[in-house]
Design an enzyme around this catalytic site. Structure first.
Site, short mmCIF file in Angstrom:
data_model
loop_
_atom_site.label_atom_id
_atom_site.label_comp_id
_atom_site.label_asym_id
_atom_site.label_seq_id
_atom_site.Cartn_x
_atom_site.Cartn_y
_atom_site.Cartn_z
N ASN A 11 2.92 -4.40 5.68
CA ASN A 11 4.40 -3.98 4.98
C ASN A 11 4.52 -3.04 3.58
OD1 ASN A 11 6.59 -6.31 6.95
ND2 ASN A 11 5.41 -7.41 5.82
N GLY A 108 -9.86 -2.33 -2.76
CA GLY A 108 -8.25 -2.37 -2.48
C GLY A 108 -7.63 -2.59 -4.25
N ASP A 110 -4.50 -3.84 -4.33
CA ASP A 110 -3.16 -3.97 -4.30
C ASP A 110 -4.93 -5.77 -5.53
OD1 ASP A 110 -5.45 -4.38 -2.31
OD2 ASP A 110 -3.82 -5.44 -0.60
N ARG A 111 -5.66 -5.90 -4.78
CA ARG A 111 -6.54 -6.12 -5.26
C ARG A 111 -6.69 -6.53 -7.19
NH1 ARG A 111 -12.05 -7.05 -1.52
NH2 ARG A 111 -12.32 -9.11 -2.81
N ASP A 130 -5.00 -14.06 -1.75
CA ASP A 130 -3.60 -13.05 -2.06
C ASP A 130 -3.35 -13.53 0.18
OD1 ASP A 130 -1.71 -11.12 -0.58
OD2 ASP A 130 -2.24 -9.29 -2.02
#
Length: 261
Positions: A11, A108, A110-111, A130
């Site tokens: 998403n 990444g 996001d990490r 996560d």
């Protein structure tokens, strides 16, 4: 207001952030072929439903683990929100934390953003979990340096693989057990629920336990991602759930780039 965009493998999450407070959030399935115009039509309608217009957005910041999606998101910011977006991890919004691993360039976005937010909100050694397409376990020490982690298949990915590979197994919903807590299933569906749900909790508890033993110091465990709340009542492995950790981290990076800190 800031439009923070977190483009994941499954998403893309859009959130409106005002002075650190998330005012609204929306998600759409990740599709690298989706054009900036398509994003704009969808997003404009949602902004209107929440009582905002495009003029309320004064800045855009993007984190993505899907490189092919970045161009259209950048075009969205430039064409419909009138400015150049900031990209998490690229100047002037570099991480500002030590990535003490063999391949720092491969961490990444996001990490990294999660860990920035986690250390802004909590002190000490941290494990951040996560729950996304993959489930990631990241350890950052009390100085805020990223020391490494674990990548495991996400629970939906695990279920999809099971159903795809086993012809006679039905597709089931992933849900917490209700009532009967037995781990000996009496029919196919209950056995699948047990295997997926309790098997996943066993994996989480086992990996966190091994990480804590290796660190050898007290560690706080922070969970984030849409599925974190699915497990919280059946395990005490989480110290806290921060459902919007990635968006919070993006807002912090924006502030760092514009006001310092």
């Amino acid at each position: 207001m800031l439009l923070a965009i977190d483009a994941g493998n499954t998403n893309v999450v859009f959130a409106l952030v005002d002075s650190g407070t998330i005012k609204a959030r929306w998600r759409i399935a990740t599709d690298p072929r989706r054009t900036a115009d398509e994003y704009a039509v969808w997003l404009s309608q949602l902004l209107t439903l929440e009582g905002y217009d495009r003029g309320a957005v004064t800045g855009v910041i993007i984190a993505t683990v899907v490189p092919r999606a970045l161009h259209n998101l950048q075009t969205l910011a430039r064409k419909y929100f009138g400015g150049e977006p900031l990209i998490a991890g690229e100047p002037p919004v570099e991480w500002g934390m030590q990535l003490d691993v063999e391949e720092p360039h491969a961490v990444g976005a996001d990490r990294a953003v999660n860990m920035i937010a986690a250390h802004a909100l909590h002190a000490g050694d941290l494990i951040t979990i996560d729950f996304g397409t993959a489930t990631t376990f990241d350890f950052s020490d009390f100085r805020g340096a990223y020391k490494g982690g674990i990548i495991a298949p996400g629970i939906n990915l695990s279920l999809d693989a099971l159903v795809t590979a086993a012809a006679k197994l039905p597709r089931i919903a992933i849900e917490a057990p209700a009532g009967n807590m037995s781990v000996i299933g009496r029919d196919t569906v209950s056995q699948m629920h047990i295997g997926i749900y309790w098997g996943y909790i066993a994996m989480i508890e086992g990996l966190v336990g091994r990480m804590k033993a290796e660190v050898g110091r007290p560690v706080k465990v922070i969970a984030t991602g849409g599925l974190a709340t699915l497990f919280e009542k059946q395990t005490d492995v989480f110290d806290v759930i921060e459902p919007d950790l990635t968006i919070q981290g993006l807002a912090m990076l924006w502030d760092r780039a514009h006001i310092g800190g």
